[in-house]
Design a protein around this motif. Structure first.
Motif, PDB file in Angstrom:
ATOM      1  N   THR A   1      -3.905   3.141  -5.919  1.00 10.30           N
ATOM      2  CA  THR A   1      -5.151   2.841  -5.889  1.00 10.30           C
ATOM      3  C   THR A   1      -5.240   1.814  -4.825  1.00 10.30           C
ATOM      4  O   THR A   1      -6.681   1.145  -4.388  1.00 10.30           O
ATOM      5  N   ARG A   2      -4.297   1.533  -4.012  1.00 10.34           N
ATOM      6  CA  ARG A   2      -4.512   0.537  -2.962  1.00 10.34           C
ATOM      7  C   ARG A   2      -4.761   1.325  -1.643  1.00 10.34           C
ATOM      8  O   ARG A   2      -4.975   0.625  -0.630  1.00 10.34           O
ATOM      9  N   VAL A   3      -4.862   2.600  -1.663  1.00 14.43           N
ATOM     10  CA  VAL A   3      -5.505   3.238  -0.524  1.00 14.43           C
ATOM     11  C   VAL A   3      -6.718   4.176  -0.974  1.00 14.43           C
ATOM     12  O   VAL A   3      -6.927   4.480  -2.348  1.00 14.43           O
ATOM     13  N   SER A   4      -7.455   4.623   0.127  1.00 11.32           N
ATOM     14  CA  SER A   4      -8.415   5.475  -0.328  1.00 11.32           C
ATOM     15  C   SER A   4      -8.328   6.787  -1.041  1.00 11.32           C
ATOM     16  O   SER A   4      -7.111   7.330  -0.924  1.00 11.32           O
ATOM     17  N   ALA A   5      -9.214   7.401  -1.799  1.00  8.07           N
ATOM     18  CA  ALA A   5      -8.963   8.619  -2.541  1.00  8.07           C
ATOM     19  C   ALA A   5      -8.656   9.834  -1.344  1.00  8.07           C
ATOM     20  O   ALA A   5      -8.024  10.622  -1.716  1.00  8.07           O
TER      21      ALA A   5
ATOM     22  N   VAL B   1      -6.988   9.476   1.280  1.00  7.04           N
ATOM     23  CA  VAL B   1      -5.324   9.276   1.678  1.00  7.04           C
ATOM     24  C   VAL B   1      -4.559   9.609   0.394  1.00  7.04           C
ATOM     25  O   VAL B   1      -3.482  10.424   0.675  1.00  7.04           O
ATOM     26  N   ARG B   2      -5.087   9.385  -0.596  1.00  5.55           N
ATOM     27  CA  ARG B   2      -4.224   9.934  -1.717  1.00  5.55           C
ATOM     28  C   ARG B   2      -3.877  11.252  -1.588  1.00  5.55           C
ATOM     29  O   ARG B   2      -3.011  11.944  -1.978  1.00  5.55           O
TER      30      ARG B   2
ATOM     31  N   LEU C   1       7.435  16.506 -11.310  1.00  8.00           N
ATOM     32  CA  LEU C   1       5.846  16.353 -11.556  1.00  8.00           C
ATOM     33  C   LEU C   1       5.391  15.010 -11.771  1.00  8.00           C
ATOM     34  O   LEU C   1       4.183  14.661 -10.960  1.00  8.00           O
ATOM     35  N   ASP C   2       6.207  13.910 -12.346  1.00  9.00           N
ATOM     36  CA  ASP C   2       5.515  12.671 -12.269  1.00  9.00           C
ATOM     37  C   ASP C   2       5.427  11.892 -11.014  1.00  9.00           C
ATOM     38  O   ASP C   2       4.600  11.059 -10.706  1.00  9.00           O
ATOM     39  N   ALA C   3       6.120  12.602  -9.839  1.00  6.25           N
ATOM     40  CA  ALA C   3       6.021  11.857  -8.506  1.00  6.25           C
ATOM     41  C   ALA C   3       4.675  12.270  -7.934  1.00  6.25           C
ATOM     42  O   ALA C   3       4.028  11.338  -7.261  1.00  6.25           O
ATOM     43  N   PHE C   4       3.959  13.226  -8.465  1.00  7.82           N
ATOM     44  CA  PHE C   4       2.573  13.590  -7.596  1.00  7.82           C
ATOM     45  C   PHE C   4       1.653  12.694  -8.425  1.00  7.82           C
ATOM     46  O   PHE C   4       0.667  12.336  -7.725  1.00  7.82           O
TER      47      PHE C   4
ATOM     48  N   ASN D   1       0.817  -1.177   0.048  1.00  9.79           N
ATOM     49  CA  ASN D   1       0.140   0.051   0.142  1.00  9.79           C
ATOM     50  C   ASN D   1       0.878   1.182  -0.052  1.00  9.79           C
ATOM     51  O   ASN D   1       0.574   2.302  -0.335  1.00  9.79           O
ATOM     52  N   ALA D   2       2.084   1.197   0.631  1.00  7.68           N
ATOM     53  CA  ALA D   2       2.901   2.134   0.834  1.00  7.68           C
ATOM     54  C   ALA D   2       3.778   2.612  -0.495  1.00  7.68           C
ATOM     55  O   ALA D   2       4.612   3.728  -0.521  1.00  7.68           O
ATOM     56  N   LEU D   3       4.187   1.513  -1.350  1.00  5.24           N
ATOM     57  CA  LEU D   3       5.083   1.298  -2.551  1.00  5.24           C
ATOM     58  C   LEU D   3       4.979   2.602  -3.459  1.00  5.24           C
ATOM     59  O   LEU D   3       5.944   3.162  -3.595  1.00  5.24           O
ATOM     60  N   PRO D   4       3.840   3.241  -3.647  1.00  2.00           N
ATOM     61  CA  PRO D   4       3.650   4.059  -4.838  1.00  2.00           C
ATOM     62  C   PRO D   4       4.113   5.397  -3.967  1.00  2.00           C
ATOM     63  O   PRO D   4       4.613   6.240  -4.693  1.00  2.00           O
ATOM     64  N   PHE D   5       3.842   5.520  -2.470  1.00  2.00           N
ATOM     65  CA  PHE D   5       4.131   6.523  -1.870  1.00  2.00           C
ATOM     66  C   PHE D   5       5.770   6.708  -1.820  1.00  2.00           C
ATOM     67  O   PHE D   5       6.248   7.928  -1.882  1.00  2.00           O
ATOM     68  N   ALA D   6       6.187   5.488  -1.539  1.00  2.00           N
ATOM     69  CA  ALA D   6       7.548   5.203  -1.438  1.00  2.00           C
ATOM     70  C   ALA D   6       8.571   5.875  -2.475  1.00  2.00           C
ATOM     71  O   ALA D   6       9.434   6.536  -2.698  1.00  2.00           O
ATOM     72  N   ALA D   7       7.905   5.355  -3.814  1.00  2.00           N
ATOM     73  CA  ALA D   7       8.406   5.653  -5.343  1.00  2.00           C
ATOM     74  C   ALA D   7       8.234   7.076  -5.239  1.00  2.00           C
ATOM     75  O   ALA D   7       9.435   7.827  -5.824  1.00  2.00           O
ATOM     76  N   ALA D   8       7.052   7.880  -5.000  1.00  2.00           N
ATOM     77  CA  ALA D   8       7.094   9.161  -5.213  1.00  2.00           C
ATOM     78  C   ALA D   8       8.144  10.026  -4.458  1.00  2.00           C
ATOM     79  O   ALA D   8       8.703  11.190  -5.158  1.00  2.00           O
ATOM     80  N   VAL D   9       8.281   9.721  -3.057  1.00  2.00           N
ATOM     81  CA  VAL D   9       9.209  10.357  -2.494  1.00  2.00           C
ATOM     82  C   VAL D   9      10.648  10.203  -3.084  1.00  2.00           C
ATOM     83  O   VAL D   9      11.331  11.120  -2.999  1.00  2.00           O
ATOM     84  N   GLU D  10      10.851   9.077  -3.497  1.00  2.00           N
ATOM     85  CA  GLU D  10      12.407   8.945  -4.123  1.00  2.00           C
ATOM     86  C   GLU D  10      12.265   9.504  -5.157  1.00  2.00           C
ATOM     87  O   GLU D  10      13.601   9.957  -5.706  1.00  2.00           O
TER      88      GLU D  10
END
Length: 174
Positions: free
Chosen positions: A86-90, A92-93, A76-79, A22-31
């Motif tokens: 999609t693994r978390v609610s809108a 939370v996104r 820009l792509d990070a956002f 669930n956190a993986l896309p957020f981790a990628a965005a931060v990196e």
């Protein structure tokens, strides 16, 4: 490696009972934000570095214009990556995107970079130096922890979130 930010996102998600996926896309965005900041920081108009971790910097390999565009694209792509989780609610996104924007933007990392550039020609006070590190480096570390907490279902202002923020802020200053 130096991927402490995404590791914090995944581990705070796991720590508070969430699925690390669930956190993986957020981790990628931060990196992605972190990598953009490194590319821009190395540019001639900033720190003008020729090497990063012993290798030629992006602008030395590909040219200044391509380095600028690579950094812009990553930022820009990070956002989009965070907003597409999609693994978390809108809700939370949306919270994650706002936090990432605050950490990377004028109230966080950009402000820290401004103070860093000011410090190139002026002597910073101790408080200004702490402010620089809390923003230029610490803001992304803090948001990495916050986004992991969000992915695990922690609410903003919850004891878990406050503990994660405090922990991350201390890493940023260290």
């Amino acid at each position: 490696g130096k991927r402490v930010r995404p590791a914090l996102t995944l581990e705070f998600g796991r720590l508070f009972g969430g699925d690390p996926k669930n956190a993986l896309p957020f981790a990628a965005a931060v990196e992605m934000i972190h990598t953009f900041s490194l590319i821009h920081d190395d540019l001639p108009c900033m720190d003008d570095d020729d090497l990063r971790r012993g290798r030629p910097t992006n602008h030395k390999v590909f040219g200044e214009a391509y380095a600028l565009l690579a950094g812009d694209g990553l930022a820009l792509d990070a956002f989009g990556v965070a907003a597409s989780n999609t693994r978390v609610s809108a809700d939370v996104r949306a919270q994650a995107v706002v936090l990432l924007s605050q950490a990377a933007g004028c109230g966080g990392m950009v402000r820290g970079q401004i103070v860093d550039m000011f410090g190139e020609e002026n002597t910073l006070t101790y408080d200004e130096l702490l402010f620089l590190h809390a923003n230029k480096t610490g803001a992304l570390i803090r948001v990495a922890a916050q986004m992991g907490c969000l992915a695990a279902g922690c609410a903003m202002g919850s004891p878990e979130m406050l503990a994660a923020e405090g922990y991350a802020e201390r890493i940023g200053l260290a």
